[in-house]
Enzyme design. Structure first.
Site, PDB file in Angstrom:
ATOM      1  N   ASP A 130       0.850  -1.190   0.000  1.00 24.90           N
ATOM      2  CA  ASP A 130       0.000   0.000   0.000  1.00 24.90           C
ATOM      3  C   ASP A 130       0.886   1.241   0.000  1.00 24.90           C
ATOM      4  O   ASP A 130       1.544   1.550   0.990  1.00 24.90           O
ATOM      5  CB  ASP A 130      -0.903   0.005   1.230  1.00 24.90           C
ATOM      6  CG  ASP A 130      -1.970   1.093   1.171  1.00 24.90           C
ATOM      7  OD1 ASP A 130      -1.834   2.012   0.343  1.00 24.90           O
ATOM      8  OD2 ASP A 130      -2.933   1.031   1.953  1.00 24.90           O
ATOM      9  N   ASP A 329      -1.581   5.655  -6.554  1.00 24.36           N
ATOM     10  CA  ASP A 329      -2.046   4.815  -5.450  1.00 24.36           C
ATOM     11  C   ASP A 329      -2.145   3.372  -5.914  1.00 24.36           C
ATOM     12  O   ASP A 329      -2.715   3.083  -6.967  1.00 24.36           O
ATOM     13  CB  ASP A 329      -3.411   5.312  -4.955  1.00 24.36           C
ATOM     14  CG  ASP A 329      -3.955   4.474  -3.816  1.00 24.36           C
ATOM     15  OD1 ASP A 329      -3.208   4.246  -2.840  1.00 24.36           O
ATOM     16  OD2 ASP A 329      -5.116   4.034  -3.899  1.00 24.36           O
TER      17      ASP A 329
END
Length: 450
Positions: A130, A329
């Protein structure tokens, strides 16, 4: 800590094997007995695999929902993820999400995991990647209410090097909602997300990734969970905050990493996460990495426009005062654009294709024909251009002739002008995050194996 609103109360359900829908008929009939052996991690390079799917290291998934159902489900999760990112980027807004919320959106959708080990002797872990989160979160043995997976939870009692972080430590002050119970010596904290609450101990142990060990690595050891939001496996935070993997290993990896994410059609471990400066591409197109002082963990870049065919759609500029701009992202699946920009891109795609338009599962630019001539799409940044192959722009149905533009508008409730370049648009590129030199780079790299 405020509870997350109804706009983000989308929990996992049947998302575990949706990769089957994108992998074609061969994937649908794939047997785990024919899954290839996992290649070893070596040096500073970790193998990257899909979190879910027929060859996932987490084990077999559940039955896939319909393709339309998957798209609707994923669109909801991406909307939730964007609201999370938006909540982190706005000046003066109270943090509506604990960091585990990012992991929730990441862990329960088709995304990517790497292997690591923790403790002495080492215990094997699977960690989700992440880029927009900081802390690492590990489900620990004895956690009351934590979900189970094929990967065993970490057992602190079996590790000779495990330690809790004491109250009064500077690390304790960096943990979210840190608390020390009366008479307690160990730093603990609690999180609230949607219908769930989580309790964890801030802990340290030896973390091994690829060929290197990180002594006294700080992470959250989950001990109690209520509701449905606890992660079934660990989370590797690659953001830029003080508790992130990047910050804790800056002497070893110099706050530099890159990845190549394989296509969702891949059944193998074929992508890689490369840590440190060694082995990074020497010739790569780059754009400046920007900083938002109100949410320094996010990787902002200045995307100036999107070219569809020959038409350029302008993108609002980065504004550190409001958090407006564009971020990269890994936890969002499909690129999201502020509504006016998306409408302009969508309308130009429709005009160039010139076929009847339909919608499916939250995507509003679909065509039910095999004769679609998709226009080229190029992302324009300061200092570089990235032309996306059709596989990074179009979703094809497993069966039938429907194909859709793999982008959408930012959801209602995102108050800043926040665009997210998501994982599907990054696939089969080596994406470099070079924090010391303030740059992000893209180089085409085919990292999808059959």
């Amino acid at each position: 800590m405020r509870r997350v609103g109804t706009g983000v109360r989308m929990l996992c359900g049947a998302a575990l094997s949706v990769l089957l829908l994108l992998a074609g008929g061969a994937a649908a009939s794939h047997s785990r007995s024919s899954c290839p052996a996992t290649p070893p991690d070596a040096g500073n390079t970790l193998q990257v695999s899909h979190a879910f799917g027929p060859c996932s290291p987490l084990g077999p998934g559940t039955a896939a929902p319909s393709w339309a159902g998957f798209l609707a489900d994923q669109a909801s999760r991406d909307a939730s993820r964007l609201l999370y990112l938006d909540s982190l980027a706005v000046r003066g807004r109270a943090r509506a999400y604990a960091p585990i919320a990012s992991g929730r959106q990441l862990l329960q959708t088709p995304t990517y995991v790497v292997r690591a080990s923790l403790g002495t002797p080492p215990q094997q872990l699977l960690l989700a990647v992440d880029t927009s989160n900081d802390a690492s979160w590990i489900p620990c043995a004895g956690c009351a209410g934590c979900p189970t997976s094929s990967a065993a939870p970490f057992d602190p009692a079996s590790s000779a090097s495990y330690r809790t972080v004491p109250c009064g430590s500077p690390l304790c002050a960096q943990a979210p909602n840190a608390a020390c119970p009366p008479g307690g010596k160990a730093c603990g904290f609690s999180l609230t997300y949607a219908d769930s609450s989580l309790q964890a101990a801030l802990s340290q142990d030896s973390l091994a990734v690829a060929g290197n060990a990180v002594k006294a690595y700080t992470f959250g050891c989950l001990q109690r969970a209520t509701g449905t939001a606890a992660p079934p496996q660990g989370l590797l935070g690659l953001g830029r905050g003080p508790l992130s993997f990047l910050s804790q290993t800056k002497d070893m990896y110099e706050a530099t990493f890159s990845y190549c994410l394989p296509s969702f059609k891949s059944l193998n471990f074929s992508g890689t996460l490369r840590l440190g400066r060694n082995g990074q591409p020497q010739r790569i197109k780059t754009t400046p990495l920007l900083a938002n002082p109100h949410r320094s963990s996010l990787y902002y870049v200045n995307m100036t426009g999107i070219r569809v065919g020959r038409k350029v759609v302008p993108i609002p500029a980065f504004d550190p005062a409001t958090g407006a701009g564009t971020v990269l992202d890994s936890g969002t699946m499909f690129t999201r654009l502020v509504a006016p920009a998306y409408v302009a891109v969508r309308d130009e795609v429709r005009r160039r294709v010139g076929a009847p338009v339909s919608s499916l599962g939250g995507f509003d630019t679909c065509f039910n024909t095999t004769a679609v001539a998709w226009p080229p799409v190029t992302l324009l940044f300061d200092g570089m251009q990235v032309t996306l192959p059709e596989e990074n722009v179009v979703i094809h149905s497993t069966y039938g002739t429907i194909s859709c533009l793999a982008m959408a508008a930012a959801p209602d409730g995102v108050n800043t002008v926040l665009n997210v370049i998501a994982s599907m648009q990054q696939q089969n590129h080596r994406v470099l995050f070079d924090v010391p030199n303030g740059r992000v780079g893209f180089a085409r790299e085919r990292c999808t194996a059959a």
